[in-house]
Structure formats: C-alpha cells, structure tokens
Write a protein that holds these residues in place. Structure first.
Motif, mmCIF file in Angstrom:
data_model
loop_
_atom_site.group_PDB
_atom_site.id
_atom_site.type_symbol
_atom_site.label_atom_id
_atom_site.label_comp_id
_atom_site.label_asym_id
_atom_site.label_seq_id
_atom_site.Cartn_x
_atom_site.Cartn_y
_atom_site.Cartn_z
ATOM 1 N N ALA A 99 0.821 -1.218 0.000
ATOM 2 C CA ALA A 99 0.000 0.000 0.000
ATOM 3 C C ALA A 99 0.853 1.265 0.000
ATOM 4 O O ALA A 99 0.316 2.371 -0.026
ATOM 5 N N VAL A 134 -3.250 5.502 9.117
ATOM 6 C CA VAL A 134 -3.692 5.201 7.751
ATOM 7 C C VAL A 134 -4.176 6.467 7.052
ATOM 8 O O VAL A 134 -3.920 6.663 5.858
ATOM 9 N N ALA A 135 -4.861 7.332 7.801
ATOM 10 C CA ALA A 135 -5.325 8.597 7.215
ATOM 11 C C ALA A 135 -4.143 9.458 6.774
ATOM 12 O O ALA A 135 -4.175 10.087 5.709
ATOM 13 N N ASP A 136 -3.080 9.485 7.596
ATOM 14 C CA ASP A 136 -1.881 10.246 7.242
ATOM 15 C C ASP A 136 -1.225 9.671 5.990
ATOM 16 O O ASP A 136 -0.778 10.412 5.104
ATOM 17 N N ILE A 137 -1.159 8.345 5.934
ATOM 18 C CA ILE A 137 -0.551 7.684 4.781
ATOM 19 C C ILE A 137 -1.365 7.970 3.520
ATOM 20 O O ILE A 137 -0.821 8.243 2.449
ATOM 21 N N ASP A 138 -2.689 7.938 3.662
ATOM 22 C CA ASP A 138 -3.549 8.211 2.522
ATOM 23 C C ASP A 138 -3.349 9.639 2.024
ATOM 24 O O ASP A 138 -3.314 9.886 0.810
ATOM 25 N N LYS A 139 -3.175 10.586 2.946
ATOM 26 C CA LYS A 139 -2.936 11.971 2.569
ATOM 27 C C LYS A 139 -1.632 12.092 1.790
ATOM 28 O O LYS A 139 -1.564 12.790 0.768
ATOM 29 N N ARG A 140 -0.600 11.387 2.261
ATOM 30 C CA ARG A 140 0.690 11.428 1.571
ATOM 31 C C ARG A 140 0.583 10.818 0.176
ATOM 32 O O ARG A 140 1.131 11.344 -0.795
ATOM 33 N N LEU A 141 -0.142 9.696 0.088
ATOM 34 C CA LEU A 141 -0.290 9.037 -1.200
ATOM 35 C C LEU A 141 -1.045 9.917 -2.195
ATOM 36 O O LEU A 141 -0.704 9.965 -3.387
ATOM 37 N N ARG A 142 -2.067 10.624 -1.708
ATOM 38 C CA ARG A 142 -2.810 11.505 -2.607
ATOM 39 C C ARG A 142 -1.926 12.645 -3.103
ATOM 40 O O ARG A 142 -2.029 13.068 -4.255
#
Length: 262
Positions: free
Chosen positions: A57, A79-87
C-alpha cells in the motif's frame, strides 16, 4: 510448522523478502529445529501478510512496525496520514505525466507560451530552423533566470519582427549557416548584415537591436549556446567585427580593425 519457502508462498512474497523483513526487525525469526532449519507457525503467516499488505500500500517499512503495534484508533489515524501522503504523491505524478506529455509539443516543455508563440512566428516567416533553434536555446536560460521579464522581452521581439528589414536579417542569418569559413559569399552576407545593423541602429537606436540590459554572464552563456548550436555563427561575428559590430546576443558598435574586411 512451515519452512521459510512455504511461509513465503502462503504470504505471496519471496524468500528474500522474508529475510529482509527479518533484518528490519518486522518479522521475528524463529529458533532453528534439530535439523538446523527455521520453522514458522500460522501466526507468522498472518504477520507476514499484514507486513506485505502495508508495504504494497506504499507504507514505508520504517512505519510498518508502528502500525502493527498500534491500537485501532492509532491505526486509523496513521492510515489517514498515509492516505494523505499518497494523494499528494498522485498529484505530483500527475504533474510529471503532464510534463512528459508536453514533450510531444517540443518547445512547450521548458518555455512559456509567449516564447513558443514567438518561435512559431519565426517559423511562419520562413526563418531557418537552425536559427529558430538558436533562439529557442537562448530563451530557455532566460526564462529560468528572469521569468518575470519574459512578457516584456517577447513583446519587444514581436514588435521587432514586424519590421521587414529585421525579418530579412533573420533570413540572411540562415543563409550564412550554410557557408564554409572561406566562402566569399559569407563575406558578402557579412557585408549585407553590417549594412542592416547600421541602418537599424541609426534609425531606431542601438537598443532596438538586442536586449542590452541582460546581465553580462547571461549574455556570455547565450553567445556560447548560439555558437555551439550553429558554429558558422562564430565566423560571421568575426567578420562583422571587422565591419564595426560585435556580439550575438548583445550587438555593440566597435572600432573596426584596419585592413582587409575579408
């Protein structure tokens, strides 16, 4: 109990990946059995699948351990932080894709629209593509060094090439590129260009000829680019100097040396 190969197979990773996760401290290494082999239980399969899922992921391995040990709330926040970075990475990659797509448009890759329009105008006037390339290569460092001045400079250039004599000047430059150093027609072209330059300077003022307010180091860089792109241009400048003018990017009057103009 499973061998390392069987563990890797169940989790959908390679044996090398398992050993890498051991080295990173993400997956505990079991003791060896009496035969000297490591044996893994079902818990190891579950842990390895979690590690693989997080890594796939895009979670950095440095954070995988933290997530494996987190409670539900901490895990959700991480996970929210990781999702922000991925976006954010997706947006960056999209910008990269747009830049790559602009490669097909040639000049658009590194030049502002005003410059691209000016280069297209030169092509429409029949200016030799080598001269257009010299112009383009000169605009690239200018746009990088002084982007705020590009609208001013391009407006000035567009006004200049509305003059038929200056267009003829560009066309003459193109002819000069096909002449070897000793070609007498190169001398004739130098004579013709010297007349053009002198007439324009006398009628319009010397500021009309080129961007005389460009910093000297940039002028030197642009001249080098021009001579590298179109080597005959250097010889042409040598001939012009004998006729009272010097410079490529910044054209200036000089006292011509005494003797032959050839």
């Amino acid at each position: 109990m499973l061998t390392i190969g069987e563990l890797a197979s169940y989790a959908g990773v390679t044996v090398r990946a398992v050993r890498h996760y051991h080295a990173k401290g993400l997956l505990p290494e079991p003791e060896r059995d009496h035969s000297g082999y490591r044996r893994y239980d079902a818990t190891a399969v579950v842990e390895l699948i979690k590690i693989r899922t997080l890594a796939d992921a895009g979670v950095p391995l440095a954070r995988v351990r933290q997530l494996l040990q987190a409670d539900e709330e901490e895990f959700a926040t991480a996970v929210a932080d990781i999702d922000k970075r991925l976006r954010a990475e997706i947006r960056d990659r999209q910008r990269h894709r747009e830049r790559i797509a602009r490669l097909a448009a040639g000049d658009n890759l590194v030049l502002p629209p005003e410059v691209v329009a000016f280069l297209d105008q030169l092509r429409a006037l029949g200016v030799d593509e080598r001269i257009v390339r010299v112009e383009r290569d000169g605009w690239i460092p200018l746009a990088a060094h002084s982007p705020e001045r590009i609208p001013e400079w391009t407006a000035r250039k567009r006004a200049q090439i509305a003059d038929p004599e200056l267009v003829d000047f560009y066309l003459t430059l193109g002819q000069a590129l096909d002449r070897p150093d000793g070609d007498p027609q190169l001398v004739e072209l130098a004579d013709k260009m010297a007349v053009y330059i002198t007439e324009m300077a006398d009628e319009q003022g010397e500021d009309y000829l080129d961007d005389t307010d460009i910093d000297p180091p940039i002028v030197k860089l642009l001249d080098t680019l021009a001579f590298d792109t179109a080597p005959p241009a250097r010889r042409l400048i040598e001939l012009l100097k004998k006729r009272g003018w010097t410079g490529w990017t910044k054209i200036e009057r000089v006292d011509p040396p005494r003797g032959d103009h050839g």
